[in-house]
Design an enzyme around this catalytic site. Structure first.
Site, mmCIF file in Angstrom:
data_model
loop_
_atom_site.group_PDB
_atom_site.id
_atom_site.type_symbol
_atom_site.label_atom_id
_atom_site.label_comp_id
_atom_site.label_asym_id
_atom_site.label_seq_id
_atom_site.Cartn_x
_atom_site.Cartn_y
_atom_site.Cartn_z
ATOM 1 C CB CYS A 104 -0.939 0.001 1.196
ATOM 2 S SG CYS A 104 -0.091 0.049 2.803
ATOM 3 C CG HIS A 119 -4.076 0.629 4.738
ATOM 4 N ND1 HIS A 119 -3.319 -0.021 3.789
ATOM 5 C CD2 HIS A 119 -5.287 0.870 4.138
ATOM 6 C CE1 HIS A 119 -4.024 -0.185 2.689
ATOM 7 N NE2 HIS A 119 -5.215 0.353 2.868
ATOM 8 C CG ASN A 159 -8.342 0.686 0.903
ATOM 9 O OD1 ASN A 159 -7.121 0.725 1.032
ATOM 10 N ND2 ASN A 159 -9.113 -0.029 1.704
#
Length: 449
Positions: free
Chosen positions: A99, A292, A322
């Protein structure tokens, strides 16, 4: 083999890799917000209420209550609409814990769009970033460090150079479980071992201007007033220059289910997302899963939603993209409550917690980068054919398309932004123009005779 409690990005530190957001950055941002397009957006949004305001920087009231770089509204002037159509869509990292790279390269591409430097979707390559600036690859990394390395390194190429097929077409990496990468083994061994592109072709290289700028997370824990001021600053920065990169703590209740209830806003203390029952709150129920990194595209306010077992309130939120695919959340997007409604799982106040193994984990922060130069077309190394995945996401022609893109001068458009989503100039286009011109000449000669 690590298959349990793999705390990815467990101590994201944007501070040491960034420089503070400066007064010069602030002044440049306010200058951009005073332009006619942003003034038009503000006046249309608050017609009859704040119509006398001159530009966004004068007062916090002049910022729109809701804005993001995905949703096109009736209030958006044409140039803003054109840019929103070119903003990257949600991608899927699958079982690779990257990520930190995927959100960063997408955000950088978005900033090229908002700056008016390209008239196509940049589609920057996460794989390229992981090969040239590897850090932990699928085992986590630091977005601010990546931005710094991109600035001092070669830059970034797009998926036309090398895409994500090594993972998206591989059953060892692809998954329907959006949270699977938190407990999966490290998938870095699936990456190509050589730097470069799949095929011999020229590709645009995208460079950023300077080291990343940190909007929050610089120094010690922020005070509440600093957090609230940074919320205003981040809104202005996103509106003027495009999406930002944000890191936050993830708890076990951060599942797709929260996007379907209670205004679709993630609140960290809800204990029963996905139960089909009215939301219930328990501040001690949720466990830490990891850290994250996502792209922050805008903000808004959810009206009259539940914030405790007995209270309702208007809740300001960040609108985010996301990296868990379009089947997760609201087609890949989500809303997360701002501080102080979320005190731990948020972006703008540095927090430290103790995880289930007794380790102290520190996170939260927002970084941005400046872009001002158009991408440059150049030749790049080609990886060995044995490194190319047997199955690719796109046809062979896709991997040479960078050569067909034309960067138009902004002055060609009175709004300061190139017209059209993609502009290509090909040999067939040239042939058509030549045939048309020849036909006109023949017709003219025929009329004279």
């Amino acid at each position: 083999m690590k298959t349990k409690n793999r705390l990815l990005n467990s101590d994201i530190d944007f501070v040491n890799e960034s420089i503070p957001y400066s007064r010069s950055d602030f002044n440049n941002m306010l200058t951009k917000l005073s332009s006619n397009d942003y003034y038009q957006l503000m006046v249309n949004t608050y017609i009859g209420t704040y119509g006398s305001a001159k530009f966004f920087g004068e007062s916090t009231k002049t910022l729109p209550e809701n804005f993001n770089w995905k949703t096109i509204t009736e209030f958006d002037p044409p140039s803003i609409v054109s840019k929103k159509k070119l903003i990257s869509e949600p991608e899927n990292q699958y079982l690779c814990g990257n990520c930190w790279a995927m959100s960063t390269v997408q955000t950088i591409g978005d900033r090229f769009v908002v700056a008016g430097l390209v008239n196509w979707v940049p589609d920057l390559s996460t794989t390229f970033a992981m090969l040239y600036y590897p850090q932990g690859q699928c085992d986590g990394g630091n977005s601010a460090k990546l931005m710094r390395q991109i600035h001092t390194g070669i830059g970034l190429a797009s998926k036309h150079c090398i895409d994500y097929s090594w993972c998206s077409r591989n059953i060892e990496c692809k998954t329907d479980n959006s949270l699977g990468h938190f407990v999966s083994e490290n998938k870095s061994y699936l990456l190509p071992s050589k730097k470069g592109c799949y095929y011999n072709s020229k590709h645009y290289i995208y460079k950023i201007d300077s080291r990343p700028k940190i909007i929050s997370g610089y120094g010690t824990l922020n005070t509440d007033n600093e957090v609230l001021n940074n919320q205003i600053l981040l809104k202005q920065e996103i509106l003027a220059n495009g999406p930002a990169v944000g890191g936050f703590l993830v708890f076990e209740n951060f599942t797709s289910a929260f996007t379907k209830v209670n205004g679709g806003v993630y609140l960290e203390n809800v204990s029963n997302y996905g139960s089909g029952k009215p939301v219930e709150f328990n501040p001690h129920i949720n466990k830490y899963s990891g850290n994250h990194v996502v792209s922050i595209l805008g903000w808004g306010v959810a009206k009259g939603i539940k914030i405790s077992n007995t209270q309702f309130s208007d809740v300001p939120y960040w609108f985010c993209r996301n990296t868990w695919g379009k089947n997760w959340g609201d087609k890949g997007y989500f809303k997360i409550a701002m501080y102080p409604f979320n005190k731990k799982s948020q972006f703008l106040k540095l927090v430290s917690i103790v995880d289930h193994e007794g380790h102290t984990r520190r996170n939260s922060g927002v970084v941005i980068c400046n872009v001002s130069e158009t991408p440059i077309l150049q030749s790049l190394p080609v990886i060995p054919s044995t490194e190319i995945p047997k199955s690719l996401d796109n046809s062979t022609n896709f991997y040479s398309q960078d050569e067909n893109y034309e960067i138009k001068n902004n002055s060609q458009n009175e709004k300061g932004f190139p017209k059209g989503n993609r502009r290509r100039t090909t040999s067939s286009d040239t042939q058509i123009v030549f045939i048309f011109f020849l036909s006109v000449v023949i017709l003219f000669i025929f009329i004279i005779l």
